[in-house]
Design an enzyme around this catalytic site. Structure first.
Site, PDB file in Angstrom:
ATOM      1  N   GLY A 155       0.840  -1.195   0.000  1.00 10.44           N
ATOM      2  CA  GLY A 155       0.000   0.000   0.000  1.00 10.44           C
ATOM      3  C   GLY A 155       0.874   1.243   0.000  1.00 10.44           C
ATOM      4  O   GLY A 155       2.056   1.209  -0.371  1.00 10.44           O
ATOM      5  N   ARG A 238       1.502  -3.708  12.829  1.00 17.28           N
ATOM      6  CA  ARG A 238       0.618  -3.975  13.956  1.00 17.28           C
ATOM      7  C   ARG A 238       1.080  -5.242  14.673  1.00 17.28           C
ATOM      8  O   ARG A 238       1.510  -6.210  14.050  1.00 17.28           O
ATOM      9  CB  ARG A 238      -0.837  -4.170  13.500  1.00 17.28           C
ATOM     10  N   GLU A 267       0.502  -5.313  23.310  1.00 16.61           N
ATOM     11  CA  GLU A 267       1.249  -4.130  23.763  1.00 16.61           C
ATOM     12  C   GLU A 267       0.368  -3.244  24.627  1.00 16.61           C
ATOM     13  O   GLU A 267      -0.846  -3.199  24.436  1.00 16.61           O
ATOM     14  CB  GLU A 267       1.800  -3.353  22.570  1.00 16.61           C
ATOM     15  N   HIS A 285       6.012   1.588  19.601  1.00 14.99           N
ATOM     16  CA  HIS A 285       4.944   1.944  18.664  1.00 14.99           C
ATOM     17  C   HIS A 285       5.001   3.437  18.293  1.00 14.99           C
ATOM     18  O   HIS A 285       4.059   4.192  18.528  1.00 14.99           O
ATOM     19  CB  HIS A 285       3.574   1.593  19.246  1.00 14.99           C
ATOM     20  N   ILE A 286       6.110   3.829  17.679  1.00 14.45           N
ATOM     21  CA  ILE A 286       6.334   5.248  17.351  1.00 14.45           C
ATOM     22  C   ILE A 286       6.405   5.497  15.848  1.00 14.45           C
ATOM     23  O   ILE A 286       6.949   6.512  15.413  1.00 14.45           O
ATOM     24  CB  ILE A 286       7.628   5.771  18.008  1.00 14.45           C
ATOM     25  N   GLY A 287       5.843   4.589  15.047  1.00 14.19           N
ATOM     26  CA  GLY A 287       5.975   4.712  13.600  1.00 14.19           C
ATOM     27  C   GLY A 287       5.628   6.069  13.043  1.00 14.19           C
ATOM     28  O   GLY A 287       6.333   6.600  12.178  1.00 14.19           O
TER      29      GLY A 287
END
Length: 327
Positions: A155, A238, A267, A285-287
């Site tokens: 994507g 994810r 998480e 989880h800081i994308g």
């Protein structure tokens, strides 16, 4: 009378100002996550909610919210929302695509490079006083340039990851539910591969697929054994797409060289086995976590929310079927 909305987590002042121009706002600027019962009570009389991926919006909750018209998620992923339940009740659901593509792609590359060159491990060693001088064979990593990059999910974010590979002169393979258009393949210099071929051939495997029943444990023990023992796995999408227990076992026994992870099952309660390993880079989880991107995400969610409550169609509507099924 202005519609009433709940903003479930802390957002930026300009976001609240914008929503406040159109709605009566209750905002959780203290940023303490609501438990399910508190969330249901606060939403019972609300017309809209701007929520985060930490908020579970399911059928049971929606039954207690008869006035709710829109759920505006501050995320591109929406596995926290029961989309079918929203549609059945005529509740619009929205997300924030596009604004976070490049920041998330950058983070995937940071994980890839960090795992390849053992950055977090070696920083700990330097801080711990273990570095006593230069040695030829000391703390060897692996090259990223000229390697083969395999991407699951082509994507917008997957394409952004692929385009960055040109600077490293990498061969790029991808696997997707459907093969992308030839012009996208040319732009990304990427070739389609089966799941198995991608796993066998890639030096780096990056996951960028949405989480769903179909992608749950997309990478498990079987898939890890197909990969090169020298390969590196990156999960920047994810938790749940990877079987974390199987990954820990593979990292321990040398089935896999290393991993870079921004997301985890359950998480923030990650599997403690990860903490025992040096060959994994762990991020919280800081994308999308740059100031500019998070501001854009919050404002995109706000505009979706306001549009839905002022008679317009939200720009990022996930379930257009809901427009004709309002109860």
């Amino acid at each position: 009378m202005k519609p009433k909305v709940l903003v479930t987590r802390e957002v930026f002042d300009e976001t609240l100002d914008y929503v406040g121009q159109h709605c009566e706002v209750e905002s959780n600027q203290e940023d303490a996550p609501f438990d399910p019962e508190t969330l249901a009570q606060k939403l019972a009389a609300k017309d809209g909610v701007m929520c985060a991926l930490t908020d579970r919006i399911d059928g049971g909750l929606l039954q207690r919210c008869p006035k709710l018209k829109v759920v505006a998620n501050i995320a591109v992923g929406y596995n926290n929302i029961d989309l079918a339940a929203c549609t059945a009740r005529g509740i619009m659901a929205t997300n924030t695509p596009g604004v976070l593509d490049d920041s998330t792609a950058d983070l995937a590359w940071a994980l890839m490079l960090g795992a390849a060159r053992r950055l977090t491990e070696l920083e700990r060693r330097v801080r711990g006083g273990e570095w006593k001088g230069w040695r030829l064979k000391q703390w060897l990593g692996v090259d990223v340039h000229h390697a083969t990059l395999g991407i699951f999910g082509m994507g917008r974010i997957g394409q952004a990851i692929a385009r960055r590979a040109a600077g490293f002169e990498m061969k790029v393979l991808y696997h997707n539910r459907k093969r992308v258009a030839p012009e996208i393949e040319r732009r990304c210099n990427a070739a389609y591969a089966t799941k198995e071929d991608l796993l066998r051939q890639s030096d780096f495997v990056v996951l960028q697929v949405p989480y769903s029943k179909e992608t749950h444990h997309l990478i498990g023990a079987r898939e890890l054994k197909l990969m090169k023992r020298t390969a590196i796995l990156v999960n920047s999408t994810r938790g749940g797409v990877v079987d974390d227990a199987a990954l820990i076992a593979a990292l321990k026994d040398g089935t896999l060289r290393a991993a870079g992870l921004d997301v985890f099952e359950n998480e923030p309660s990650l599997n403690p086995g990860f903490l025992e390993l040096d060959n994994v880079v762990l991020m919280p989880h800081i994308g999308s976590s740059t100031e500019a991107t998070r501001r854009a995400m919050a404002m995109t969610a706000a505009k979706n929310l306001v549009a839905a409550l002022t008679g317009a169609t939200p720009p990022n509507l996930l379930n257009p079927e809901a427009l004709g099924s309002r109860r």
